[in-house]
Design a protein around this motif. Structure first.
Motif, short mmCIF file in Angstrom:
data_model
loop_
_atom_site.label_atom_id
_atom_site.label_comp_id
_atom_site.label_asym_id
_atom_site.label_seq_id
_atom_site.Cartn_x
_atom_site.Cartn_y
_atom_site.Cartn_z
N PHE A 107 0.66 -1.20 -0.03
CA PHE A 107 -0.03 0.32 0.02
C PHE A 107 0.67 1.33 0.03
N GLY A 108 2.15 1.24 0.25
CA GLY A 108 2.87 2.26 0.28
C GLY A 108 2.88 3.01 1.76
N ALA A 109 3.78 4.02 2.09
CA ALA A 109 3.80 4.34 3.41
C ALA A 109 4.40 5.87 3.38
N THR A 110 4.06 6.58 4.25
CA THR A 110 4.51 7.98 4.36
C THR A 110 5.14 8.24 5.62
N PHE A 111 6.40 8.51 5.70
CA PHE A 111 7.02 8.72 7.06
C PHE A 111 7.87 9.91 6.71
N LEU A 112 7.73 11.00 7.59
CA LEU A 112 8.32 12.45 7.33
C LEU A 112 9.27 12.39 8.42
N GLU A 113 10.16 13.56 8.35
CA GLU A 113 11.13 13.72 9.32
C GLU A 113 10.17 14.31 10.50
N GLY A 114 10.58 13.69 11.90
CA GLY A 114 9.76 13.84 12.99
C GLY A 114 10.37 14.36 14.11
N GLU A 115 10.11 14.05 15.27
CA GLU A 115 10.62 14.58 16.44
C GLU A 115 11.66 13.57 16.77
N THR A 116 11.77 12.65 16.11
CA THR A 116 12.97 11.66 16.31
C THR A 116 14.28 12.16 15.59
N GLY A 117 14.00 12.83 14.82
CA GLY A 117 15.43 13.56 14.01
C GLY A 117 15.67 12.85 12.91
N GLU A 118 14.75 12.10 12.32
CA GLU A 118 15.09 11.25 11.60
C GLU A 118 15.45 11.95 10.02
N LYS A 119 16.61 11.60 9.52
CA LYS A 119 17.05 12.32 8.12
C LYS A 119 16.48 11.96 6.92
N GLU A 120 15.93 10.74 6.92
CA GLU A 120 15.50 10.14 5.86
C GLU A 120 14.13 10.05 5.72
N SER A 121 13.71 10.67 4.52
CA SER A 121 12.29 10.76 4.41
C SER A 121 11.77 9.58 3.43
N PHE A 122 10.55 8.91 3.62
CA PHE A 122 10.27 7.89 2.82
C PHE A 122 8.57 8.25 2.59
N ILE A 123 8.53 8.58 1.12
CA ILE A 123 7.13 8.82 0.77
C ILE A 123 7.13 8.00 -0.67
#
Length: 290
Positions: A107-123
Motif C-alpha cells: 500500500f505504500g507508506a509515508t514517514f516524514l522527518e519527525g521528532e526523532t530527528g530522522e534524516k531520511e524521508s520515505f514517501i
C-alpha cells in the motif's frame, strides 16, 4: 523485484444489509453518505481490514494462507498496527522497513522527518490502490436507541445509547482497485505480496465482522490481470462493464441483490472476455477462490 507483477484491474461489489460499513466521525458515526444520498466506504477502512488479517498471526486465516502460499516467517509485519512503535520504525533504514512490513510494500507508506530527528524521508505510493467505494443507489439510514450495561462502579445496571445503532438497511457498493507494477520498483513489492492480497480480499469483511458490521460482505470480487506490467486494456471500460445495473432501470434505494440484473451482468462479462482475449486473462471472481 517486480518482474512477475502485471497490471491488474479489479472491482469489488460490497453488499450491506442492516449494517454500518463505514461510520463517519463528523456525523456521530452515521454511515458515510454523499449529497445525492449514495453511501460511501473509504479506501482506508477497507485496507484496515486487510492489515488486521495479516497482523493476526495466531488466527486460522493467516496460518492457512501462509502455508498455502509458502510465505516466510519474516517480512509480513504490519507497519500501521497498534503494536508498532514509531520510534522502532524510524530506527530502521528504508530498505529494512520494506523488507519487514508487508503493508508498506503493497500500500505504500509515508514517514516524514519527525521528532526523532530522522534524516531520511520515505514517501511512496503503493502497488495496490483502492478507490472510494460508492453505493450504486441512494441508501436508507435507520437509527434506533439501544440499551447497554454500564460498569458496576457507576452504580447502575443498565443505560441507554440514544440513536446509537445507525445502519444502512440495504446497499450495494462498488469499489475499484488497481495493481500498478511500476510502483513495485520503489516499494520492492513481489508477486507473492500481491498473491496474498488477492487471497485476503474475499475474507476482508466476514473475518472482521463486528456488532455494527454483522452483515457486510463481498458478493463479487472481479479481477483482471493484464498480460504485461504497463497494462493492455482500458481500466475504466473494464470497471464500467463489471458494474451491475438495476432491473428495468429503476431508481431510488434498492432493497436486495434481486433489484440488480445479474443475468445482464454475466452477459456483459462474456462479451468483455471476448474483447480481452489475447490482452489479459479472463475475468475471475476472487470470491470463487476461497
Amino acid at each position: 523485484m517486480n518482474e512477475f507483477i502485471n497490471r491488474g484491474t479489479g472491482l469489488l461489489l460490497i453488499e450491506v444489509k442492516n449494517s454500518n460499513p463505514n461510520g463517519d466521525p463528523d456525523r456521530e458515526s452515521d454511515p458515510r453518505t454523499r449529497q445525492d444520498g449514495r453511501g460511501e466506504i473509504s479506501p482506508v477502512s477497507f485496507k484496515r481490514k486487510l492489515r488486521d488479517l495479516v497482523d493476526a498471526k495466531d488466527a486460522p486465516i493467516w496460518k492457512e494462507l501462509a502455508q498455502e502460499l509458502e510465505l516466510p516467517e519474516e517480512g509480513f509485519d504490519i507497519m500501521e498496527s497498534k503494536r508498532t512503535k514509531r520510534a522502532e520504525v524510524n530506527a530502521l533504514s528504508i530498505e529494512e522497513r520494506l523488507a519487514k512490513y508487508w503493508d508498506a510494500r503493497v500500500f505504500g507508506a509515508t514517514f516524514l522527518e519527525g521528532e526523532t530527528g530522522e534524516k531520511e524521508s520515505f514517501i511512496a505510493s503503493g502497488v495496490a490502490q483502492f478507490g472510494l467505494g460508492v453505493s450504486l443507489d441512494p441508501v436508507k439510514i435507520e437509527r434506533m436507541t439501544t440499551t447497554k450495561v454500564l460498569p458496576v462502579e457507576e452504580g447502575k445496571t443498565k443505560g441507554m445509547a440514544p440513536l446509537g445503532y445507525r445502519i444502512v438497511s440495504y446497499g450495494l457498493y462498488v469499489m475499484p482497485f488497481f495493481i500498478n507494477a511500476t510502483a513495485a520498483q520503489k516499494t520492492h513489492c513481489t508477486k507473492k505480496d500481491i498473491d496474498l492480497l488477492l487471497r485476503l480480499i474475499p475474507h476482508a469483511y466476514k473475518e472482521t465482522a463486528s456488532y455494527i458490521r454483522s452483515q457486510v460482505d463481498i458478493r463479487h470480487a472481479f479481477y483482471v490481470e493484464h498480460n504485461r506490467a504497463r497494462g493492455t486494456f482500458n481500466d475504466f471500460r473494464i470497471i464500467e462493464t463489471l458494474t451491475p445495473a438495476r432491473i428495468n432501470k429503476l431508481s431510488g434505494a434498492a432493497e436486495s441483490w434481486k433489484d440488480y440484473d445479474e443475468e445482464a451482468l454475466q452477459k456483459n462479462i462474456d462479451i468483455l472476455n471476448e474483447k480481452l482475449s489475447g490482452k489479459t486473462s479472463p475475468v475471475i471472481d476472487l470470491m470463487e477462490c476461497l
